[in-house]
Design a protein around this motif. Structure first.
Motif, mmCIF file in Angstrom:
data_model
loop_
_atom_site.group_PDB
_atom_site.id
_atom_site.type_symbol
_atom_site.label_atom_id
_atom_site.label_comp_id
_atom_site.label_asym_id
_atom_site.label_seq_id
_atom_site.Cartn_x
_atom_site.Cartn_y
_atom_site.Cartn_z
ATOM 1 N N PHE A 1 0.832 -1.194 0.000
ATOM 2 C CA PHE A 1 0.000 0.000 0.000
ATOM 3 C C PHE A 1 0.874 1.253 0.000
ATOM 4 O O PHE A 1 0.616 2.199 -0.735
ATOM 5 C CB PHE A 1 -0.941 0.000 1.203
ATOM 6 N N GLU A 2 1.931 1.248 0.823
ATOM 7 C CA GLU A 2 2.817 2.409 0.889
ATOM 8 C C GLU A 2 3.510 2.632 -0.450
ATOM 9 O O GLU A 2 3.663 3.767 -0.898
ATOM 10 C CB GLU A 2 3.841 2.228 2.005
ATOM 11 N N SER A 3 3.906 1.534 -1.116
ATOM 12 C CA SER A 3 4.534 1.637 -2.431
ATOM 13 C C SER A 3 3.563 2.247 -3.444
ATOM 14 O O SER A 3 3.925 3.143 -4.210
ATOM 15 C CB SER A 3 4.986 0.259 -2.897
ATOM 16 N N PHE A 4 2.319 1.763 -3.424
ATOM 17 C CA PHE A 4 1.298 2.314 -4.325
ATOM 18 C C PHE A 4 1.076 3.798 -4.042
ATOM 19 O O PHE A 4 0.986 4.612 -4.949
ATOM 20 C CB PHE A 4 -0.016 1.535 -4.140
ATOM 21 N N PHE A 5 1.009 4.135 -2.771
ATOM 22 C CA PHE A 5 0.784 5.521 -2.365
ATOM 23 C C PHE A 5 1.923 6.410 -2.871
ATOM 24 O O PHE A 5 1.686 7.493 -3.432
ATOM 25 C CB PHE A 5 0.665 5.583 -0.839
ATOM 26 N N ASP A 6 3.180 5.941 -2.701
ATOM 27 C CA ASP A 6 4.335 6.713 -3.163
ATOM 28 C C ASP A 6 4.327 6.880 -4.680
ATOM 29 O O ASP A 6 4.578 7.980 -5.203
ATOM 30 C CB ASP A 6 5.644 6.041 -2.722
ATOM 31 N N GLU A 7 4.048 5.802 -5.406
ATOM 32 C CA GLU A 7 4.021 5.864 -6.867
ATOM 33 C C GLU A 7 2.921 6.804 -7.348
ATOM 34 O O GLU A 7 3.103 7.539 -8.328
ATOM 35 C CB GLU A 7 3.818 4.462 -7.454
ATOM 36 N N THR A 8 1.784 6.780 -6.665
ATOM 37 C CA THR A 8 0.673 7.663 -7.044
ATOM 38 C C THR A 8 1.064 9.122 -6.864
ATOM 39 O O THR A 8 0.795 9.965 -7.733
ATOM 40 C CB THR A 8 -0.581 7.336 -6.207
ATOM 41 N N HIS A 9 1.732 9.427 -5.753
ATOM 42 C CA HIS A 9 2.151 10.814 -5.523
ATOM 43 C C HIS A 9 3.197 11.259 -6.542
ATOM 44 O O HIS A 9 3.168 12.420 -6.991
ATOM 45 C CB HIS A 9 2.664 10.990 -4.086
ATOM 46 N N GLU A 10 4.088 10.362 -6.929
ATOM 47 C CA GLU A 10 5.074 10.702 -7.964
ATOM 48 C C GLU A 10 4.372 10.996 -9.289
ATOM 49 O O GLU A 10 4.716 11.962 -9.978
ATOM 50 C CB GLU A 10 6.071 9.559 -8.140
#
Length: 120
Positions: A5-14
């Protein structure tokens, strides 16, 4: 799950940061949407540490189950219909429980017969 989830969240913000360079208004709208979608109070994202520990413990307890699943299945197949016999077996056990006195009476009667015949 939390790491994913944290990885998805980071990629989404990028991705939103890149979009903001091209279309700032669209990025702002999507940021609001992403913030709402990722709010754990709304959607329950995140994993309770106690629940994670219980799941891990259960997984460890069940490890190797696939090795014995066939044996368990075979035993279950062999015991199928046992519930039909359980009541009969219980009734027979209850009848036998009351026969201890009868056995004593038969033993006494047999001794009397032997005595009457002269067998000692």
């Amino acid at each position: 799950m939390t790491e994913s989830f944290e990885s998805f969240f980071d990629e989404t913000h990028e991705a939103l940061a890149e979009l903001a360079r091209i279309a700032p208004e669209a990025a702002a709208t999507l940021r609001v949407l992403v913030a709402e979608l990722t709010d754990p109070r709304v959607h329950g994202f995140g994993v309770d540490p106690d629940a994670a520990w219980m799941l891990q413990s259960a997984a460890q307890d069940l490890r190797g189950l696939e090795d014995s699943a066939g044996t368990l299945r075979s035993a279950a197949d062999k015991l199928r219909g046992l519930e039909d016999s359980a009541n009969t077996l219980r009734d027979a056990a209850e009848e036998l429980a009351g026969s201890a006195h009868l056995i004593e009476q038969l033993t006494y009667a047999a001794k009397q017969l032997r005595s009457a015949r002269g067998d000692y």
